[in-house]
Structure formats: C-alpha cells, structure tokens
Write an enzyme that holds these catalytic residues in place. Structure first.
Site, short mmCIF file in Angstrom:
data_model
loop_
_atom_site.label_atom_id
_atom_site.label_comp_id
_atom_site.label_asym_id
_atom_site.label_seq_id
_atom_site.Cartn_x
_atom_site.Cartn_y
_atom_site.Cartn_z
N TRP A 1 -61.93 -66.14 49.53
CA TRP A 1 -61.08 -65.35 50.43
C TRP A 1 -61.90 -64.16 50.94
O TRP A 1 -62.67 -63.59 50.19
CB TRP A 1 -59.86 -64.87 49.65
N SER B 1 -59.08 -63.58 44.28
CA SER B 1 -59.38 -62.62 43.22
C SER B 1 -58.58 -62.87 41.95
O SER B 1 -59.07 -62.63 40.85
CB SER B 1 -59.10 -61.20 43.73
N VAL C 1 -62.72 -59.40 47.23
CA VAL C 1 -62.30 -58.33 48.13
C VAL C 1 -60.80 -58.41 48.32
O VAL C 1 -60.26 -59.47 48.66
CB VAL C 1 -63.01 -58.46 49.51
N LEU C 2 -60.13 -57.31 48.05
CA LEU C 2 -58.70 -57.19 48.31
C LEU C 2 -58.52 -56.16 49.42
O LEU C 2 -59.10 -55.08 49.36
CB LEU C 2 -57.96 -56.72 47.06
N HIS D 1 -48.52 -55.89 47.29
CA HIS D 1 -49.35 -57.03 46.89
C HIS D 1 -50.72 -56.59 46.40
O HIS D 1 -51.21 -57.03 45.36
CB HIS D 1 -49.47 -58.01 48.06
#
Length: 124
Positions: free
Chosen positions: A29, A64, A93-94, A101
């Site tokens: 992602w 993640s 990576v968020l 969230h």
C-alpha cells in the site's frame, strides 16, 4: 563565529554490519513512497554499514496492519534455518485522513511490532 548545535550529535563510531542478516518487511500500500524507503534502507545498510546485499531479505505484505504478523512468522521460520535474522525493519506508510482510521491502525501496528520484538528478542 562559533556555532553550537543543540541536541544529540551523530555518532562518529563506525559500525560493521558485514555479518548481519537483515529482514525488511514492507507494505504494498502506498507503494511509491514505500519503495523509496526500502531502497534507501538497503542502500544505507550496504554502503554505510557494510551489510552484504545477499544478507538482506525483502518481503512484502498488503498493508501496515499485517507487518507485525509477517515479522513474527518470518522470524520464526528463519530460526528453523542455519541463519536466523539479526534484525527486522518494518516499512509502511499510513496517511492521516479525516477519520480515526489512522490512529487505530498506527496504534495497533506500533504495539504489535513492539510485542513481536519483545517476544522474539529480535530488534524490530
């Protein structure tokens, strides 16, 4: 004129990582950002710390949230081989949005990674 730097100064000690076996587990992602981080980690380890590129294993997971489980599983599997991992690097990576969230995932992943590190004795 003298310049003073506040905070921690970089170490001048040179580390030799030539004997280290390193696992990098990364997310698919946000791939463009993650790929740059993976390449940077690998480049730094090989050029700055003499880690042999053949001693760096790279695996991917969907997102993640899967990082702690993947790290735990791969550490366990490596212990069955003659050469287990000395260290694991988790890269994901968020991106913070308008909902909670981000906070939920970041907290769960951070706690999970810490738990795997404590349980396995492998720095992550």
């Amino acid at each position: 004129m003298e310049t003073f730097t506040k905070g921690v100064t970089p170490s001048t000690e040179k580390y030799d990582g030539s004997s280290l076996r390193v696992l990098i587990v990364h997310t698919r992602w946000n791939y463009e950002i993650v790929e740059a981080l993976v390449c940077g980690a690998k480049e730094t380890m090989t050029s700055e710390y003499n880690v042999k590129s053949e001693n760096i294993s790279i695996q991917s997971v969907a997102g993640s949230y899967e990082l702690p489980f993947a790290a735990q599983s791969l550490i366990g599997a490596s212990r069955m081989s003659p050469q287990s991992f000395d260290v694991v690097i988790c890269i994901g990576v968020l991106i913070k949005g308008s909902t909670m969230h981000f906070e939920y995932i970041a907290e769960a992943v951070s706690q999970g990674i810490m738990r795997v590190s404590l349980d396995s004795g492998v720095p992550i």
